[in-house]
Design a protein around this motif. Sequence first.
Motif, short mmCIF file in Angstrom:
data_model
loop_
_atom_site.label_atom_id
_atom_site.label_comp_id
_atom_site.label_asym_id
_atom_site.label_seq_id
_atom_site.Cartn_x
_atom_site.Cartn_y
_atom_site.Cartn_z
N CYS A 1 -0.86 0.85 -2.15
CA CYS A 1 -1.97 0.13 -2.76
C CYS A 1 -2.20 0.68 -4.16
O CYS A 1 -2.39 1.88 -4.33
CB CYS A 1 -3.22 0.29 -1.90
N CYS B 1 -6.06 2.08 -4.36
CA CYS B 1 -6.55 3.32 -3.73
C CYS B 1 -5.42 4.28 -3.34
O CYS B 1 -5.69 5.32 -2.74
CB CYS B 1 -7.42 2.99 -2.52
N CYS C 1 -8.94 -0.38 1.61
CA CYS C 1 -9.90 -0.82 0.59
C CYS C 1 -10.00 -2.33 0.48
O CYS C 1 -10.78 -2.83 -0.32
CB CYS C 1 -9.54 -0.20 -0.76
N CYS D 1 -4.33 -4.22 1.69
CA CYS D 1 -4.60 -2.84 2.03
C CYS D 1 -5.71 -2.74 3.07
O CYS D 1 -6.83 -3.18 2.81
CB CYS D 1 -5.00 -2.07 0.77
ZN LIG Z 1 -6.25 0.21 -1.01
#
Ligand SMILES: [Zn+2]
Lengths: 140, 382
Positions: free
Chosen positions: A25, A28, A42, A39
């Motif tokens: 990701c 994050c 997040c 993801c």
């Molecule tokens: Zn993420």
Amino acid sequence: MAELSINENVMDLTPEGPRLKGMRCKNCNNHVFPMQKGCPKCTSDDVEEVHLGTKGTLWAWTIQGFPPKAPPYLGETDPSKFEPYGVGYVELPGELKVESRLTVADPTALKSGMEMELVGEKIGKDEEGNDLITFAFAPV
Amino acid sequence: MSDDVAIVGIGMHPFGRHEGVSGMEQGAAAIRTACADANVKWADLEFAFGGSVAAGNPDSMVSQMGLTGLQFINVVNGCATGGSALISAYNTIKSGAFDLGLAIGFDKHERGAFRVNTGKSGERDWYGGSGMALTTQFFGMKINRYMEEYGITQDALARVSAKAFRNGSMNENAWRRQALSEKEVLQSAMLSYPLTQYMFCSPGEGGVALILARADKAHKYTKNPIFLKSAVVRSRRYGSFEVLAPSLALDYADGPTVDASQKAFEAAGVGPKDIDVAQLQDTESGAEIMHMAENGFCEHGEQEAMLANGDTEITGRLPVNTDGGCLANGEPVGASGLRQVYENVLQLRGDAGKRQVPNDPKVAYTHVYGAPGISGVTILST
Ligand SMILES: [Zn+2]
């Protein structure tokens, strides 16, 4: 006959050995295996495909003591020829814990925290007789 | 909030293997018994929620039960399928939409470990193909790690199994009714280290039906209604360790059992110390041990002493899996969570016969856990 990846969407066979293809990701830095398009940490969809690391430590393990059903299993299912194999989660630093076959099936030789590295393992053949290679982790 | 929904009738088709009897026929038999128990007719039921994972669409059973036009909704929700049917029925009555209805769960699985097909169309199933995707492996890995972390021994695993088969031997509806010693459990084939054959439950067959009514009308149907104080289902959060996961996060979070349990206690206004009898998911004996702590009944690691002390026996301070649990009953997924509720209704009515928990139990707890990382909890009271 050639050696082929069990599935090129999850694993490349490179001259240096197998490489697992995961998601990173960009928002994050969370990782997931195999690749997916969003993801779970997040909820971002700004993700990319990366090759995961090949070295880590054993986090949890068991030993598969009976032949899995085929399908889906591609390996040996004849109870008289079946050899137990290890299965575990290996923690890849900074990335994730990946579930994998282990090359060791002896409970006295497995301990959580031990160093492991990624290797290829023949699991079966495709319709044309090529060897299908899956991934496993072996003690370093 | 409390006492809004009552269970007024229960029915069960024995669990096990029943050649020539479809899963749906087992479900229909359970419904007929439950209707007789509540003294109602199929035509009186205003709605039904039906759960089955492998034995057909539950709503098609109206063709054998009677075409009365009732609202019939199918529920498929992994291992919490039966529990989800019950929660849906509970919420339907609480909402005021209907006064009398049914939660039915049944199933019929092939022999051996669950076959999980993880392949996407058009590509090779690398996960199952490589010899992963077995639920048994997850349970082996989770308890193996847990034993190392909290000092649980293989003897404790064997004690759980021996208790299950002992309790199952007193249950005419159980599949496995032969008591087994701890030694026999330990010496059976090693399936997924450290778990042996008799530490695992098997996919099976069976059906359970529950008839629910508005609490203020319950006495129309039965002299001893059992009240559903809470019913909760939770899915997993980021970082939890779940069955059939090709990868896990580096972070670690509690599983859905912890979330479902806390919410169910809160909604019912009771705590773990108030529970007189509990049915906890025992897919394998280690799961019962871990679920004792995850549901708030003890601290991690205390289970070793509790089991050695017999605390979870029928005569102990917290009887667990009094009907033999999944270990003795097998796991027809659609019916399994409802079996736990059925057993608790028997216990709270005082109708559990040879396996009756002494001293008039008043509050009872059920917990299911399973793929893909889902948990359901109910709390019942007299
Ligand atoms: Zn993420």
